[in-house]
Design a protein around this motif. Sequence first.
Motif, mmCIF file in Angstrom:
data_model
loop_
_atom_site.group_PDB
_atom_site.id
_atom_site.type_symbol
_atom_site.label_atom_id
_atom_site.label_comp_id
_atom_site.label_asym_id
_atom_site.label_seq_id
_atom_site.Cartn_x
_atom_site.Cartn_y
_atom_site.Cartn_z
ATOM 1 N N GLU A 174 9.220 -9.345 12.449
ATOM 2 C CA GLU A 174 10.141 -8.707 13.136
ATOM 3 C C GLU A 174 10.416 -7.102 12.671
ATOM 4 O OE1 GLU A 174 14.693 -10.163 14.626
ATOM 5 O OE2 GLU A 174 14.412 -9.398 12.444
ATOM 6 N N LEU A 175 10.204 -7.122 11.228
ATOM 7 C CA LEU A 175 10.481 -5.812 10.623
ATOM 8 C C LEU A 175 9.086 -5.046 11.096
ATOM 9 C CD1 LEU A 175 11.709 -6.776 7.120
ATOM 10 C CD2 LEU A 175 12.619 -5.441 8.953
ATOM 11 N N ASP A 176 7.984 -5.707 11.128
ATOM 12 C CA ASP A 176 6.761 -4.994 11.699
ATOM 13 C C ASP A 176 6.814 -4.528 12.856
ATOM 14 O OD1 ASP A 176 4.012 -4.367 10.925
ATOM 15 O OD2 ASP A 176 3.188 -6.046 12.549
ATOM 16 N N LYS A 182 0.807 -1.037 0.025
ATOM 17 C CA LYS A 182 0.104 0.008 -0.070
ATOM 18 C C LYS A 182 1.081 1.229 -0.092
ATOM 19 C CE LYS A 182 -3.825 -2.079 2.447
ATOM 20 N NZ LYS A 182 -4.464 -2.241 3.778
ATOM 21 N N GLY A 183 2.119 1.037 -0.129
ATOM 22 C CA GLY A 183 3.094 2.165 0.106
ATOM 23 C C GLY A 183 3.465 2.768 1.324
ATOM 24 N N ARG A 184 2.797 2.013 2.447
ATOM 25 C CA ARG A 184 3.058 2.510 3.553
ATOM 26 C C ARG A 184 4.384 1.947 4.424
ATOM 27 N NH1 ARG A 184 -3.100 1.069 5.679
ATOM 28 N NH2 ARG A 184 -3.979 2.574 4.499
ATOM 29 N N ILE A 185 5.313 2.197 3.727
ATOM 30 C CA ILE A 185 6.864 1.983 4.148
ATOM 31 C C ILE A 185 7.529 3.152 4.453
ATOM 32 C CG2 ILE A 185 7.663 2.107 1.865
ATOM 33 C CD1 ILE A 185 8.662 -0.626 4.361
ATOM 34 N N LYS A 186 8.221 2.906 5.833
ATOM 35 C CA LYS A 186 9.226 3.973 6.429
ATOM 36 C C LYS A 186 10.304 3.644 5.823
ATOM 37 C CE LYS A 186 6.623 4.031 10.600
ATOM 38 N NZ LYS A 186 6.619 4.078 12.067
ATOM 39 N N LYS A 187 11.106 4.752 5.279
ATOM 40 C CA LYS A 187 12.422 4.639 4.777
ATOM 41 C C LYS A 187 13.483 3.922 5.788
ATOM 42 C CE LYS A 187 16.244 7.114 2.474
ATOM 43 N NZ LYS A 187 16.669 8.510 1.894
ATOM 44 N N ARG A 190 6.703 -0.500 14.079
ATOM 45 C CA ARG A 190 5.803 0.257 15.091
ATOM 46 C C ARG A 190 6.718 1.140 16.059
ATOM 47 N NH1 ARG A 190 2.956 -4.632 14.874
ATOM 48 N NH2 ARG A 190 4.006 -5.402 16.787
ATOM 49 N N SER A 191 8.042 0.710 16.300
ATOM 50 C CA SER A 191 8.641 1.321 17.092
ATOM 51 C C SER A 191 9.385 2.629 16.465
ATOM 52 C CB SER A 191 9.627 0.391 17.743
ATOM 53 O OG SER A 191 10.824 0.172 16.806
ATOM 54 N N ALA A 232 5.678 7.690 8.293
ATOM 55 C CA ALA A 232 5.521 7.114 6.775
ATOM 56 C C ALA A 232 5.510 8.006 5.722
ATOM 57 C CB ALA A 232 4.201 6.068 7.020
ATOM 58 N N GLN A 233 6.153 7.685 4.662
ATOM 59 C CA GLN A 233 6.525 8.335 3.428
ATOM 60 C C GLN A 233 5.005 8.489 2.796
ATOM 61 O OE1 GLN A 233 9.401 9.978 2.818
ATOM 62 N NE2 GLN A 233 9.985 8.989 4.671
ATOM 63 N N ASP A 234 4.712 9.547 2.331
ATOM 64 C CA ASP A 234 3.236 9.829 1.834
ATOM 65 C C ASP A 234 3.271 9.640 0.353
ATOM 66 O OD1 ASP A 234 2.887 13.342 2.243
ATOM 67 O OD2 ASP A 234 4.362 12.198 1.294
ATOM 68 N N GLY A 235 4.389 9.330 -0.390
ATOM 69 C CA GLY A 235 4.333 9.399 -1.747
ATOM 70 C C GLY A 235 4.067 8.074 -2.475
ATOM 71 N N GLY A 236 3.437 6.972 -1.482
ATOM 72 C CA GLY A 236 3.153 5.836 -2.080
ATOM 73 C C GLY A 236 1.940 5.830 -2.856
#
Length: 313
Positions: free
Chosen positions: A235-237, A58-63, A241-242, A247-251
């Motif tokens: 683990e990544l999830d 969904k493009g909800r990925i933090k750098k 959350r921490s 989250a980037q909004d360009g997705g």
Amino acid sequence: MPSAMEGSEGGEEGEILRYEETEDDNVSPTDLSELLKEGTKESHDRAENTQFVKDFLKGRIKKELFKLATVALHFTYSALEEEMDRNKDNPVFAPLYFPLELHRREALVKDLKYFYGEDWKEKIQCSEATQHYVDRIHHVGQHEPELLVAHAYTRYMGDLSGGQVLKKVAQRALKLPTTEEGIQFYMFDNISNAQQFKQLYRARMNALDLDKNTKERIVEEANRAFGFNMQVFEELDKLGRSLTEEAQDGGFPVHDGKGDLRKCPYYADKLAGKAGPGCPYQAAVALAKQPLVQLILAACIAVAAGAAAWYLM
């Protein structure tokens, strides 16, 4: 059996994933590729529906989280390719040894240099879940090399399928350069046609001299590989959350977390589909309130979801 592809210079297949729907009359239900396809459906479904995968699509990925995922990939592929090099002359794996076309270690080093700088080695460490995966790969390569095909097939065929979807999601969501820094992992410059290469790889795999018991063990190992992947996802999830970074909004949304397994390129030799720069999903957004468009959109999402889910670790 097809011969090895030679002279495969030049970049990727194109900007948009392409799948062709064809039937291979030479495929048998007892072929390893078919056994893997049928024997890992449930694992694939679970991996597709992990929160990390759904958010990524969904493009909800933090750098910062994407960087950590790249680190996990680095340790995983370093282990995998070390064991592939070790077994390059072993008849149980040698026909599947394509270092020029497939190996990802050098590409991942480029990505890590981009994200962490020249001293990247001093800034990364292998996570607990990734270490378990790495340990299993080393065990297989050194003690049960006939099972190495399960890890190689699961990883590389996914990279050539769903990984190409995730490349576009990451590049847009994280506003990465159009010159492809940070996503070198996804670039297979020595494979001119991904679909043809995957057909070659499956043919080589099906031609391995393996008895029924060994094939069953390979399928079991592939399911184990999916399990390791899901542990890394979880683990990544938790790490995501921490993180305090927004989250980037360009997705843009690609997948709603549901998918039709029959439409996934992992389970079909070829899938039909071609999209221009405005993919079916993007074109449908403005018309999403119309029932017919919603129906078409649902089908497009299922294809993208199945393709992408198999790539991730």
